[in-house]
Design an enzyme around this catalytic site. Sequence first.
Site, short mmCIF file in Angstrom:
data_model
loop_
_atom_site.label_atom_id
_atom_site.label_comp_id
_atom_site.label_asym_id
_atom_site.label_seq_id
_atom_site.Cartn_x
_atom_site.Cartn_y
_atom_site.Cartn_z
N TRP A 100 0.83 -1.21 0.00
CA TRP A 100 0.00 0.00 0.00
C TRP A 100 0.85 1.25 0.00
O TRP A 100 0.53 2.23 -0.68
CB TRP A 100 -0.99 -0.01 1.17
CG TRP A 100 -1.96 -1.15 1.07
CD1 TRP A 100 -2.11 -2.19 1.94
CD2 TRP A 100 -2.90 -1.41 0.00
NE1 TRP A 100 -3.08 -3.06 1.49
CE2 TRP A 100 -3.58 -2.60 0.32
CE3 TRP A 100 -3.24 -0.73 -1.18
CZ2 TRP A 100 -4.57 -3.15 -0.51
CZ3 TRP A 100 -4.23 -1.27 -2.00
CH2 TRP A 100 -4.88 -2.47 -1.66
N ASP A 167 -1.71 6.64 6.35
CA ASP A 167 -2.74 5.72 5.89
C ASP A 167 -3.03 4.76 7.04
O ASP A 167 -2.21 3.91 7.36
CB ASP A 167 -2.23 4.97 4.65
CG ASP A 167 -3.21 3.90 4.14
OD1 ASP A 167 -4.27 3.72 4.77
OD2 ASP A 167 -2.89 3.25 3.13
N LYS A 191 -12.09 -1.87 6.47
CA LYS A 191 -11.25 -2.71 7.31
C LYS A 191 -11.67 -2.64 8.79
O LYS A 191 -11.64 -3.64 9.46
CB LYS A 191 -9.77 -2.32 7.18
CG LYS A 191 -9.27 -2.25 5.74
CD LYS A 191 -8.62 -3.52 5.27
CE LYS A 191 -8.37 -3.59 3.77
NZ LYS A 191 -7.74 -2.44 3.16
#
Length: 354
Positions: A100, A167, A191
């Site tokens: 990511w 993030d 998530k």
Amino acid sequence: MKKHNFSAGPCILPQEVLQKASEAVLNFNNDNLSLLEISHRSKPFVDVMENARSLALELLGLEGKGYKALFLQGGASTQFLMVALNMLEKRAGYLNTGTWSDKAIKEAKIYDDIYEVASSKDANFNYIPKGYDIPTDYDYFHCTSNNTIFGTQMKAFPNSPIPMVCDMSSDIFSRELDFSKFDLIYAGAQKNMGPAGTTLVVVKEDVLGKVSRKIPSMMDYKIHINKSSMFNTPPVFAVYVSMLTMQWLKNLGGIPAIEKENDKKARLIYSEIDLNPLFKGFATKGDRSNMNATFTLANEDLKETFETMVKEAGINGLNGHRSVGGYRASMYNAMPLESVGVLVDVMSELERKA
Ligand SMILES: *Cc1c(COP(=O)(O)O)cnc(C)c1O
């Protein structure tokens, strides 16, 4: 019986939240209309959006500190470029801790120069780099708090001399942190917060408005702030369910309460991984994620037996990401300790059988 859901994302949500969400789809607010068929400008929905925005700041302890919360669309992946569009003027520093982060770097590079302050690519991202320097003259520093795929998690954050962007898609609201260290936090909902379709952005207003480029309206944080996160039609269902999950968390005692549960779950699974000779942990010990535990079988011949036992125990979503292989037990906020217990029992049963 409901399965023990270890899916990495979209993932487990609290049962009572799913119940309330399904009721709202049929009859929201006792108005005999569905949440999905009313105007987003109607008072009942405006209240949902405002409640969601203030719950996010309240849970993070950021009320009255110059931050605004937004619920945007496009997933965390859109934030990779939105951060750069709004904050990158000359150069930014990125910590590369996995897939990511790598994607965030790739998108930011479209707009300007990116410097990787450190990377753990040399060991397939099984650790978090430490002891790196953050240049003082860059626009911002970007990091990823939890690496969902590799199962590593930043346990400490640098004292960044420049604005810090993070993030937090896969560990938002899971542990206590001094969130005021961050100038911008983003997290895709699916998530640890709600269904896919919305992304929480928490931004300190004074870091905005410093770039010279023209920013398209949908990409401009300031426009979304000025329009109270309603510049265009928001993803009403995703925002509503995220609000319910935040309410659920607040009623449990907020982040301090859930952190204790998350610690117990992590200790349970990692002690089994460490003590059971049939399994090997993937992430380096001090950097292990409390959200996603990654592990492999020491002996691949046991794969079929193990996977059959897992299935028979009603466990779902345990397969590891293709870049790591093996298994990944994702234990987000809504996962009960008992489900981790069921998995650990299967692992120790395998040891007895083998
Ligand atoms: C899942 C994930 C993303 C991607 O989120 P999307 O909402 O699918 O764009 C980004 N960062 C992290 C840490 C993730 O776990």
